[in-house]
Design an enzyme around this catalytic site. Structure first.
Site, mmCIF file in Angstrom:
data_model
loop_
_atom_site.group_PDB
_atom_site.id
_atom_site.type_symbol
_atom_site.label_atom_id
_atom_site.label_comp_id
_atom_site.label_asym_id
_atom_site.label_seq_id
_atom_site.Cartn_x
_atom_site.Cartn_y
_atom_site.Cartn_z
ATOM 1 N N GLU A 1 0.829 -1.212 0.000
ATOM 2 C CA GLU A 1 0.000 0.000 0.000
ATOM 3 C C GLU A 1 0.862 1.260 0.000
ATOM 4 O OE1 GLU A 1 -4.418 -0.926 1.750
ATOM 5 O OE2 GLU A 1 -2.969 0.023 3.083
ATOM 6 N N GLU B 1 2.438 1.652 -3.440
ATOM 7 C CA GLU B 1 1.415 2.048 -4.415
ATOM 8 C C GLU B 1 1.042 3.517 -4.242
ATOM 9 O OE1 GLU B 1 -2.992 0.568 -5.990
ATOM 10 O OE2 GLU B 1 -2.025 -0.462 -4.302
ATOM 11 N N CYS C 1 -7.784 -3.240 3.004
ATOM 12 C CA CYS C 1 -7.658 -4.420 3.867
ATOM 13 C C CYS C 1 -8.948 -4.792 4.595
ATOM 14 C CB CYS C 1 -6.516 -4.243 4.861
ATOM 15 S SG CYS C 1 -6.537 -2.696 5.750
ATOM 16 N N SER D 1 -6.765 0.693 -3.207
ATOM 17 C CA SER D 1 -5.485 0.001 -3.348
ATOM 18 C C SER D 1 -5.680 -1.407 -3.896
ATOM 19 C CB SER D 1 -4.783 -0.074 -1.988
ATOM 20 O OG SER D 1 -3.639 -0.906 -2.070
ATOM 21 N N LYS E 1 -14.409 -11.685 6.869
ATOM 22 C CA LYS E 1 -13.266 -12.440 6.366
ATOM 23 C C LYS E 1 -13.709 -13.790 5.809
ATOM 24 C CE LYS E 1 -9.884 -9.580 7.131
ATOM 25 N NZ LYS E 1 -9.084 -9.056 6.009
ATOM 26 N N GLU F 1 -14.508 -12.888 2.386
ATOM 27 C CA GLU F 1 -13.313 -12.534 1.626
ATOM 28 C C GLU F 1 -12.554 -13.755 1.151
ATOM 29 O OE1 GLU F 1 -9.697 -9.376 2.221
ATOM 30 O OE2 GLU F 1 -9.940 -10.887 3.781
ATOM 31 N N GLU G 1 -11.156 -14.667 -6.909
ATOM 32 C CA GLU G 1 -9.804 -14.296 -7.315
ATOM 33 C C GLU G 1 -8.742 -14.711 -6.306
ATOM 34 O OE1 GLU G 1 -11.405 -10.440 -5.333
ATOM 35 O OE2 GLU G 1 -12.171 -12.210 -6.380
ATOM 36 N N CYS H 1 -11.015 -3.106 13.742
ATOM 37 C CA CYS H 1 -11.165 -4.561 13.860
ATOM 38 C C CYS H 1 -11.362 -5.031 15.294
ATOM 39 C CB CYS H 1 -9.951 -5.262 13.268
ATOM 40 S SG CYS H 1 -9.582 -4.802 11.568
#
Length: 387
Positions: A135, A138, A164, A184, A223, A226, A231, A375
């Site tokens: 990150e 980038e 994230c 990102s 999660k 995710e 992908e 979180c």
């Protein structure tokens, strides 16, 4: 795991008391139903964040558990079962065993995971560092593009949003697809770990990727969604096979009859166990921003950032901002005031997105975490009714 499974992570029981409290905490308007009527979730809108679950006074909203899949893998001699643990878990797990909030259960957590039969026990902090490097790098590329530095013409636009938090990413995809070039491209620490676990780790341990069953222990119900995204298959296999929440890990420990209090303090396995410590602050709102900015500062300026005042971006206010002056070595030391924003609670991000799309935003970097406070208050954390 089927896509249908992933789309129904959070479910409301038919025992719903129709109190309507869940609709007040849902950040995406995914819960339908009026006061006095059975409520239900529109899974096309649901972010899988679990905020309705941890705030339901009747405790009738549940997340689909992957615990049985994990237990089956642990019992399968053909599977090499590894586990990663997020930083926020260690300071919440103890609450499930009567410890005070904030108790650091890191050592006992690693010991309990070995008792449960995991072949390797790792800390997600290592791949959180990878996320930060990605990150931060980038962001630098986007900054160089913005200031006209040759060679960066194909970099993305500013501002850059963090990537994230899977609930936030799904919110952007569902509601503001035009903002996605600003998000990102870095995977979350969980998925960074999964990619390493199914590519680099098999080479080091001389194990077939197909034989590795990768488990995450996370503070977040999103999660689970995710890890099932199509992908996330770096090796041709699902990178992360299953996700346990903090609550589910505690339940597995109790079911196994492990005396948590008497466990010795143990460390994570050394491979991918080292980290800078920056990831430790990931779990609190503003933590990702601070870690990424430190990386960007050092890479842009060529010098270490010894101290920085981040008081403006720490705390629990829904939206906070700060400006960091960074000397850019490639531009002869010219100082760039990098303006950042931190959003805690996805429902507060819409106005910032609309400013970006309208060309009104002067931010360079925006951190978004879906859950209030970050979180540490994720949908998979211990549920406290005395708070």
């Amino acid at each position: 795991m089927s896509s249908l499974y992933a789309e129904k992570i959070i479910q409301i029981s038919d025992r719903c008391r129709s109190c309507d409290h869940c609709t007040s905490v849902c950040p995406s308007g995914a819960i339908a139903g009026k006061l006095g009527e059975q409520h239900y979730i529109d899974h096309n809108k649901c972010l899988n964040c679990g905020q309705c679950l941890i705030n339901c006074p009747a405790e009738i909203i549940k997340d689909l558990s992957m615990a049985e899949e994990v237990k089956a893998a642990l019992a399968n001699p053909k599977k090499f079962v590894i586990v990663q643990t997020a930083p926020s878990v260690r300071v919440a797990l103890g609450e499930e065993f009567g410890k005070a909030p904030g108790y650091n259960a890191k050592g006992k957590m690693f010991a309990s995971l070995r008792k449960l039969g995991f072949d390797k026990v790792y800390d997600t902090e290592f791949t959180a560092d990878l996320t930060i490097m990605e990150e931060g790098s980038e962001l630098i590329n986007r900054v160089f593009k913005a200031v006209g530095q040759p060679g960066y013409e194909t970099s993305g636009p500013l501002p850059q949003f963090t990537s994230c938090c899977p609930a936030w990413v799904k919110y952007a995809e569902d509601n503001y697809p035009k903002i996605l070039p600003h998000v990102s491209s870095a995977k979350s620490p969980q998925q960074m770990f999964g990619a390493v676990a199914k590519t680099y780790l098999p080479q080091k341990l001389n194990i077939e990727p197909a034989d590795i069953f990768c488990v995450s222990v996370m503070p977040c119900t999103a999660k689970k969604y995710e890890c099932s995204r199509p992908e996330m298959i770096s090796s041709g296999y699902q990178d992360v096979n299953a996700v346990l929440t903090t609550r589910e890990l505690a339940q597995l420990i109790k079911e196994a009859g492990i005396d948590f209090d008497s466990l010795p303090e143990e460390a994570a396995d050394s491979f991918v166990g080292q980290s800078t410590g920056a990831a430790t602050i990931f779990g609190a709102t503003g933590g990702v921003m601070e870690a990424a900015l430190r990386t960007a500062y050092e890479l842009l300026s060529g010098q270490s950032l010894e101290q920085i005042d981040f008081k403006a971006v720490r705390g629990l206010s829904p939206v906070r901002e700060a400006t960091v002056s960074i000397p850019i070595k490639a531009l002869g030391g010219a100082v760039l005031p990098v303006k950042v924003a931190i959003v805690t609670g996805t429902k507060h991000v819409a106005s910032l997105i609309e400013d970006v799309l309208a060309g009104r935003s002067n931010y360079h970097f925006i951190e978004v975490m879906n859950c209030p406070g970050g979180c540490i208050n994720g949908g998979g954390q211990p549920i406290r009714r005395d708070a």
